[in-house]
Design an enzyme around this catalytic site. Structure first.
Site, PDB file in Angstrom:
ATOM      1  N   LYS A 172       0.729  -0.793   0.103  1.00 52.72           N
ATOM      2  CA  LYS A 172       0.243   0.291  -0.101  1.00 52.72           C
ATOM      3  C   LYS A 172       1.027   1.497   0.024  1.00 52.72           C
ATOM      4  O   LYS A 172       1.965   1.338   0.539  1.00 52.72           O
ATOM      5  CB  LYS A 172      -0.621  -0.038   1.039  1.00 52.72           C
ATOM      6  CG  LYS A 172      -2.091  -0.458   1.085  1.00 52.72           C
ATOM      7  CD  LYS A 172      -2.903   0.558   1.957  1.00 52.72           C
ATOM      8  CE  LYS A 172      -3.827  -0.949   2.515  1.00 52.72           C
ATOM      9  NZ  LYS A 172      -5.109  -0.881   3.552  1.00 52.72           N
ATOM     10  N   SER A 186      -9.344   9.218   6.685  1.00 54.96           N
ATOM     11  CA  SER A 186      -8.431   9.301   5.909  1.00 54.96           C
ATOM     12  C   SER A 186      -8.260  10.690   4.537  1.00 54.96           C
ATOM     13  O   SER A 186      -7.632  11.276   4.348  1.00 54.96           O
ATOM     14  CB  SER A 186      -6.783   8.714   6.585  1.00 54.96           C
ATOM     15  OG  SER A 186      -7.160   8.696   7.847  1.00 54.96           O
TER      16      SER A 186
HETATM   17  P1  ADP Z   1      -8.672   0.945   7.957  1.00 62.77           P
HETATM   18  O1  ADP Z   1      -7.377   1.043   6.415  1.00 62.77           O
HETATM   19  O2  ADP Z   1      -8.274  -0.374   8.559  1.00 62.77           O
HETATM   20  O3  ADP Z   1     -10.249   1.224   7.286  1.00 62.77           O
HETATM   21  P2  ADP Z   1      -8.615   3.035   9.163  1.00 62.77           P
HETATM   22  O4  ADP Z   1      -7.145   3.955   9.120  1.00 62.77           O
HETATM   23  O5  ADP Z   1      -9.001   4.239   7.933  1.00 62.77           O
HETATM   24  O6  ADP Z   1      -8.074   2.229   8.730  1.00 62.77           O
HETATM   25  O7  ADP Z   1     -10.054   3.277  10.072  1.00 62.77           O
HETATM   26  C1  ADP Z   1      -9.763   2.858  11.079  1.00 62.77           C
HETATM   27  C2  ADP Z   1     -10.333   2.347  12.151  1.00 62.77           C
HETATM   28  O8  ADP Z   1     -11.546   3.364  12.272  1.00 62.77           O
HETATM   29  C3  ADP Z   1     -11.861   1.229  11.588  1.00 62.77           C
HETATM   30  O9  ADP Z   1     -12.682   0.914  12.210  1.00 62.77           O
HETATM   31  C4  ADP Z   1     -13.023   2.636  10.560  1.00 62.77           C
HETATM   32  O10 ADP Z   1     -13.751   2.290  10.552  1.00 62.77           O
HETATM   33  C5  ADP Z   1     -12.969   3.795  11.586  1.00 62.77           C
HETATM   34  N1  ADP Z   1     -13.079   5.187  10.990  1.00 62.77           N
HETATM   35  C6  ADP Z   1     -12.255   6.264  10.429  1.00 62.77           C
HETATM   36  N2  ADP Z   1     -12.784   6.964  10.220  1.00 62.77           N
HETATM   37  C7  ADP Z   1     -13.875   7.015  11.136  1.00 62.77           C
HETATM   38  C8  ADP Z   1     -15.108   7.800  11.193  1.00 62.77           C
HETATM   39  N3  ADP Z   1     -14.684   9.636  11.103  1.00 62.77           N
HETATM   40  N4  ADP Z   1     -15.503   7.977  12.737  1.00 62.77           N
HETATM   41  C9  ADP Z   1     -15.323   6.305  13.369  1.00 62.77           C
HETATM   42  N5  ADP Z   1     -14.573   5.617  12.758  1.00 62.77           N
HETATM   43  C10 ADP Z   1     -13.772   5.831  11.892  1.00 62.77           C
END
Ligand code: ADP
Length: 160
Positions: free
Chosen positions: A42, A129
Site C-alpha cells: 500500500k 483519512s
Molecule cells: P483501515 O485502513 O483499516 O480502514 P482506517 O485508518 O481508515 O483503517 O480506520 C481505522 C478504524 O477507524 C476503522 O475501524 C474505521 O472504520 C474507523 N474510522 C475511520 N474514520 C472514522 C470516523 N470518521 N468515524 C468513526 N470511525 C472511523
C-alpha cells in the site's frame, strides 16, 4: 488484570473520527492498543514513524492508550498481546459490508476474540483519512477534521 482491546487501522493520518473512537473505547476498556497496520503493497502518505508520532501526540492525555505497529495479520497481533476484542468504528452503511467480511474472517481465525463496533459521532460520519488528504492537498480548511498537530503535518507534506 485489565482487559486489552485493539483498535487497528492505517491512520494515514489520524483524524478526529479515529480519535473519537479511541477515546470512547478507552472509557469502556482497561487498555486500548492502537495498532498501525502497514502493508508493503500500500502507498501511504505518512511513514509508520510519522503516523506513530502523530498518534502519540494526540493521545498523550489518555493514560490507558498504547500505540504499536504490526505488519502481519491483525488477529495474530491481538493474540500476541492477549487482547479480548477488536474495536472498529462504523460510519455508514457503506462500511458495513466490508466490516462484516473482516469480522467474519477474524472469527474464523480466532473465535475467542470478539469485535465491537462503535458508531461514529454524527459530525464525523463523512470523515476519512483519504478525504482529509484530498482537501489538504488543495489547501482546504481541515481544522475541524483533524487535531492541530495533524493539520500542521499535512501542511508540511503538501508544501514540499
Ligand atoms: P483501515 O485502513 O483499516 O480502514 P482506517 O485508518 O481508515 O483503517 O480506520 C481505522 C478504524 O477507524 C476503522 O475501524 C474505521 O472504520 C474507523 N474510522 C475511520 N474514520 C472514522 C470516523 N470518521 N468515524 C468513526 N470511525 C472511523
Amino acid at each position: 488484570m485489565s482487559k486489552i482491546v485493539v483498535v487497528p487501522g492505517s491512520f494515514d493520518p489520524i483524524t478526529n473520527g479515529h480519535l473519537d473512537i479511541i477515546k470512547r473505547a478507552a472509557k469502556v476498556f482497561g487498555q486500548v492498543n492502537v495498532v498501525i497496520m502497514h502493508n508493503s503493497s500500500k502507498n501511504y502518505l505518512f511513514s509508520v514513524d510519522e503516523r506513530m508520532d502523530l498518534i502519540k501526540q494526540v493521545t498523550q492525555s489518555i493514560p490507558n492508550v498504547k500505540i504499536e505497529t504490526s505488519s502481519g495479520l491483525m488477529i495474530d497481533y491481538a493474540e500476541k498481546v492477549g487482547a479480548v476484542a477488536v474495536v472498529r468504528g462504523l460510519r455508514a452503511v457503506t462500511d458495513f459490508e466490508y466490516e462484516m467480511q473482516i469480522t467474519s474472517m477474524n472469527r474464523v481465525l480466532d473465535e475467542n476474540i470478539e469485535t465491537f463496533f462503535i458508531m461514529t459521532n454524527n459530525q464525523y460520519s463523512f470523515l476519512s483519512s483519504s478525504i482529509v488528504k484530498e482537501v489538504a492537498q488543495y489547501g482546504g480548511d481541515i481544522s475541524e477534521l483533524v487535531p492541530v498537530q495533524v493539520e500542521e503535518a499535512l501542511k508540511k507534506k503538501f508544501a514540499k
